[in-house]
Design a protein around this motif. Structure first.
Motif, mmCIF file in Angstrom:
data_model
loop_
_atom_site.group_PDB
_atom_site.id
_atom_site.type_symbol
_atom_site.label_atom_id
_atom_site.label_comp_id
_atom_site.label_asym_id
_atom_site.label_seq_id
_atom_site.Cartn_x
_atom_site.Cartn_y
_atom_site.Cartn_z
ATOM 1 N N SER A 73 -3.059 3.557 -2.958
ATOM 2 C CA SER A 73 -2.839 2.552 -3.978
ATOM 3 C C SER A 73 -2.372 1.260 -3.335
ATOM 4 O O SER A 73 -1.675 1.273 -2.322
ATOM 5 N N CYS A 74 -2.752 0.156 -3.929
ATOM 6 C CA CYS A 74 -2.314 -1.159 -3.480
ATOM 7 C C CYS A 74 -1.900 -1.962 -4.701
ATOM 8 O O CYS A 74 -2.733 -2.241 -5.575
ATOM 9 N N ALA A 75 -0.632 -2.336 -4.759
ATOM 10 C CA ALA A 75 -0.095 -3.092 -5.877
ATOM 11 C C ALA A 75 0.224 -4.517 -5.446
ATOM 12 O O ALA A 75 0.904 -4.725 -4.441
ATOM 13 N N GLU A 96 0.831 -1.188 0.000
ATOM 14 C CA GLU A 96 0.000 0.000 0.000
ATOM 15 C C GLU A 96 0.871 1.245 0.000
ATOM 16 O O GLU A 96 1.970 1.257 0.559
ATOM 17 N N TYR A 127 -7.121 1.219 -6.298
ATOM 18 C CA TYR A 127 -6.917 2.595 -5.878
ATOM 19 C C TYR A 127 -8.138 3.061 -5.109
ATOM 20 O O TYR A 127 -9.279 2.734 -5.464
ATOM 21 N N SER A 181 -4.089 -5.453 -11.331
ATOM 22 C CA SER A 181 -3.351 -5.897 -10.161
ATOM 23 C C SER A 181 -3.178 -4.773 -9.141
ATOM 24 O O SER A 181 -2.534 -4.967 -8.111
ATOM 25 N N THR A 182 -3.744 -3.620 -9.425
ATOM 26 C CA THR A 182 -3.640 -2.468 -8.549
ATOM 27 C C THR A 182 -5.031 -1.931 -8.248
ATOM 28 O O THR A 182 -5.833 -1.736 -9.160
ATOM 29 N N CYS A 239 -5.286 -3.122 2.406
ATOM 30 C CA CYS A 239 -5.686 -3.611 1.098
ATOM 31 C C CYS A 239 -6.012 -5.098 1.184
ATOM 32 O O CYS A 239 -5.331 -5.853 1.888
#
Length: 116
Positions: free
Chosen positions: A21-23, A6, A79, A76-77, A95
């Motif tokens: 954001s979370c990737a 995150e 927001y 894959s992300t 996330c």
């Protein structure tokens, strides 16, 4: 295991905005849904917003009209745009990713602090 990272947390004044954001990285998996949860001290972890792979969204009543969740690029992300922030939004935000096998993955959390 899948790593979720995150970013975007921090300190903001009431009425301001933040974007989280979370990737996802690591093992390959199929995403069924992505979500944001939050947990304040002394309280349980609550769902803030979620979005399915077909774009169906859900928002907690406390954030409706202020927050917006979306999936970016290769899906894959996830927001979370947070507007009109209130002190009661202060929490650790986590996330969450659910794959097509119904397995959940969690990030480590990012602190969001909203000052009066």
């Amino acid at each position: 295991q899948v790593q979720l990272v995150e970013s975007g947390g921090g300190l903001v004044q009431a009425g301001g905005s933040l974007g989280l954001s979370c990737a996802a990285s690591g093992s390959t998996f199929s995403i069924y849904a992505m979500a944001w949860y939050r947990q304040a001290p002394g309280k349980q972890r609550d769902l803030v917003a979620s979005i399915s792979r077909i774009g169906i969204t859900y928002y907690a009543d406390s954030v409706k009209g202020r927050f917006a969740i979306s999936i970016r690029n290769d899906k894959s992300t996830v927001y979370l745009q947070m507007n009109s922030l209130k002190p009661e939004d202060t929490a650790v935000y986590y996330c969450n990713v659910r794959d097509t096998d119904d397995k959940d993955y969690w990030g480590q959390g990012t602190q969001v602090t909203v000052s009066s």
